[in-house]
Structures are given as C-alpha cells and as structure tokens.
Enzyme design. Structure first.
Site, short mmCIF file in Angstrom:
data_model
loop_
_atom_site.label_atom_id
_atom_site.label_comp_id
_atom_site.label_asym_id
_atom_site.label_seq_id
_atom_site.Cartn_x
_atom_site.Cartn_y
_atom_site.Cartn_z
N TYR A 145 -3.14 -12.21 3.58
CA TYR A 145 -2.70 -12.00 2.20
C TYR A 145 -1.50 -12.88 1.82
O TYR A 145 -1.58 -13.73 0.94
CB TYR A 145 -2.33 -10.53 1.98
CG TYR A 145 -3.46 -9.56 2.17
CD1 TYR A 145 -4.42 -9.40 1.17
CD2 TYR A 145 -3.58 -8.81 3.33
CE1 TYR A 145 -5.47 -8.51 1.32
CE2 TYR A 145 -4.63 -7.91 3.49
CZ TYR A 145 -5.56 -7.77 2.49
OH TYR A 145 -6.60 -6.89 2.65
N TYR A 185 -12.08 -14.41 2.67
CA TYR A 185 -11.17 -13.32 3.02
C TYR A 185 -10.82 -13.36 4.51
O TYR A 185 -11.70 -13.44 5.36
CB TYR A 185 -11.81 -11.98 2.68
CG TYR A 185 -10.96 -10.79 3.10
CD1 TYR A 185 -9.90 -10.37 2.31
CD2 TYR A 185 -11.21 -10.11 4.29
CE1 TYR A 185 -9.10 -9.30 2.70
CE2 TYR A 185 -10.42 -9.04 4.69
CZ TYR A 185 -9.38 -8.64 3.89
OH TYR A 185 -8.59 -7.57 4.28
N LYS A 206 0.82 -1.22 0.00
CA LYS A 206 0.00 0.00 0.00
C LYS A 206 0.86 1.26 0.00
O LYS A 206 0.38 2.33 -0.37
CB LYS A 206 -0.97 -0.02 1.18
CG LYS A 206 -1.93 -1.21 1.19
CD LYS A 206 -2.59 -1.41 -0.15
CE LYS A 206 -3.61 -2.53 -0.23
NZ LYS A 206 -3.36 -3.76 0.47
#
Ligand SMILES: *Cc1c(COP(=O)(O)O)cnc(C)c1O
Length: 351
Positions: free
Chosen positions: A308, A282, A68
């Site tokens: 992730y 998720y 990010k």
C-alpha cells in the site's frame, strides 16, 4: 484569544453542510487523536520540492496501528451496540484490516473469525505464515481460507455462512462486509481524520493517500468537502485501475454523506484517482515502488510496506518531482508495516 479558542474545532465554511450526525455513531477508541505529523526535509531537498508532511496513522498503540484502526472504531462500535460477541472479517492473506480486527476483538473480549482470500498469487512460507498471519495467530483469531481473490460478493456470502453457523452455536456474530452494498461505516473514520487535519491547521495544498477499498480516500474527501475545505485529494490506486476505482469512489462518497445525513458535498470532479503505480497488480512491486521504499528509508528513516504505502508514496514522490515546487503536500501513512516481513524477499530484491 484563549487557549480553548485556538483549539476549537474548525467551523465549517459558510454554506458547507458539516459532518452531520458523525459524532452520534457508536465508536470504540484505542488511540488518542491526532496522530503525529512529521516533515520530510531531506526528501524535500532531494526532490527539489516544497514542504512534505506525513500524517503518521501508522503510529498508534494497538497492534501496529494503521488506517484500519480508524475504520474499525465504527464497526466495533456497532458490534458492541448490538451486543455481539464475535466479529467476522475477510481480507487478503496479509490483511492489516484482519490483524487490527483481531486486536480490537482481543481487547474487547470478543471472538474474531478471519477469512483469508487468495488475492496474491503466492504460496511461499513467508507469505503464508509470517507477517500479519503470525499476528492473527498470536491474537487468537480463528482462520478460514477462501480460494478466490476477486470475488467480494462471494467472500461476503461465505462470511454470512460462517455467521449462520456461529448463530446456531449460540453466538451473536457481527459481519464486517467487504463488498459494496453495505453502509461504509468504516469510511466515517476518515471523515473524523479530515476534521483532525483541519484542526491541526497543516495548510496542505494537496493530500496523497492510498486508494484500495476506497474507504480511506472517500471518507477523507467527503469529510473535507463537508467542512467546506477544497484541498485536492490524490488517491493512488493499489487494488484496481482508475477506470474501476473512480465510479466506486463516487458511489462511496454518496453513501458516506447519506450515513452522516447530509447532502453529498463531493462533486465527481473532486474524485482524483491515479493508477500509474499499480502494475503489475495488488500486492506486487514495480520500480517506482522500490524507489519509494529506498528514498523513504534512507533519507528519512521512514518505513513503507510494499502493498500500500510504497505505491502511494511513489505517487507522492512523482507529484513532488513534477509538480510546482512551492506546494505543501500532505501524505497519509496508512500503516501496513507487519506485511514487510511477509514480502522480505521482494523488498530485499528492490534495494
Ligand atoms: C487497507 C489499507 C489501505 C487501503 O485503504 P482503503 O481504505 O481500503 O482504501 C492502505 N494502506 C494500508 C496499510 C492498508 O492496510
């Protein structure tokens, strides 16, 4: 050949469009590229695989770093160019994106407003209070709860409402949108990373990376193809299944090319998504994820997060085990480690 020659940018291959106006976008930078690349020889031996390289995008100075950071360089560049004094962003309760936005905002003297979506069915104190949530508070962000986890348009609309309130109070807010329908500025960060990978001359035969919003995967793929490089990029689904992720990726690649002002260099068959490591969904672990965490930690001292990187690393392990043994594989470590402490019980159970 002089030193400058060897360090020169890789010229795009003949006929490739190049990265267009990528370098004209305003950008705020808090780390020096390139990120380190590490070879995992003990894992290679254990899997009987060819060279496995890891691009350590988790190793950056600002607030634990991660993918990010590259994305926010462009959003904060735009926010600064518009004279904004507050940034609004939305994400899962344990969002790495929100943590890094709060860190950028602190560094730039801006306010940060974070909306936390109930994306993972959990309400235990570790999940709600530890990990990234602790860091949001340390970094001075203002937090809001959003009760839905799968309503991107709704989450964006709520951010706009908060932005309207801020405007009424004399602030100049900038909204980092989550859903489709907004130019994927952040993905440009991974077109930059694609250039970095080619400049590093890593000679990868394939690349493995997490595919969540798709900004990382699509940015990397579009950047490589724009420079004329045809290395397959395997996106490991961490958020939605392949059937929903693929069209999203195809659309994103087109939007990124539009932003750079080049013809779309990505063909639909370039978009590879693999959802075999996603179940049960998720932010929830499965046996290959647990194995990936153990293998990386115990053979290489390499830490993975359960949301992730453990999923995408499971994808890498699978390819290394079942694919040709003479290929060089490049894995992109996208960060996310603070979330480890919010998932401590899940991780411990998996060991
Ligand atoms: C957000 C995130 C991803 C997924 O990246 P996208 O660009 O949303 O696909 C992967 N790894 C980590 C650690 C993340 O925080």
């Amino acid at each position: 050949m002089s030193k400058t020659d060897t360090l020169a940018r890789p010229d795009r291959a003949p006929g490739a469009p190049g990265l267009g106006c990528l370098d004209d976008f305003p950008r705020v930078r808090f780390f020096d590229a390139p990120t380190p690349v590490e070879r995992l020889t003990r894992l290679e031996a254990a899997l009987g695989a060819g060279p496995i390289l890891v691009k350590r995008d988790d190793c950056q100075p600002l607030a634990f770093g991660g993918n990010k950071t590259r994305q926010l360089e462009f959003y904060f560049g735009a926010a600064q160019a518009q004279g904004s004094d507050a940034v609004l962003i939305t994400g899962a309760t344990q969002s790495n994106y929100c943590r890094l936005a709060a860190a950028f905002a602190a560094k730039l003297g801006m306010d940060c407003h974070i909306q936390l979506e109930a994306r993972v069915p959990r309400s235990d104190p570790a999940y709600k209070r530890s990990g990234n949530v602790l860091l949001f508070e340390m970094l001075g962000a203002t937090l809001y709860d959003y009760p839905h986890g799968e309503d991107e348009a709704g989450a964006d609309a709520r951010l706009e409402e908060i932005a309207d309130d801020l405007r009424r109070n004399g602030k100049t807010p900038y909204v980092v949108h989550l859903g489709p329908g907004h130019p994927p500025l952040g993905a440009l960060g991974y077109a930059v990373a694609a250039r970095e990978i080619l400049e590093d001359g890593l000679g990868a035969d394939e690349i493995v990376v997490s595919s969540g919003s798709g900004a990382t995967h699509a940015g990397l793929l579009t950047g490589l193809r724009a420079l004329g490089d045809r290395t397959p990029v395997h996106g490991i689904c961490v958020r939605r299944d392949a059937e929903r992720q693929r069209p999203r990726l195809i659309e994103r690649c087109g939007e990124i090319a539009d932003l750079m002002g080049i013809p779309n260099p990505v063909r639909p068959e370039d978009v590879i998504v693999d959802d075999r490591f996603l179940a049960p969904g998720y932010g929830r672990m499965n046996p290959p994820t647990a194995e990936a965490i153990q293998l990386a930690a115990r053979l290489e001292g390499l830490l993975l997060d359960p949301v992730y990187t453990a999923k995408s690393f499971a994808g890498l392990v699978d390819r290394a085990r079942t694919g040709p043994g003479d290929k060089t594989r490049l894995y992109i470590h996208t960060g996310g480690l603070p979330a480890l402490f919010a998932y401590a019980d899940d991780v411990r159970e998996a060991l």
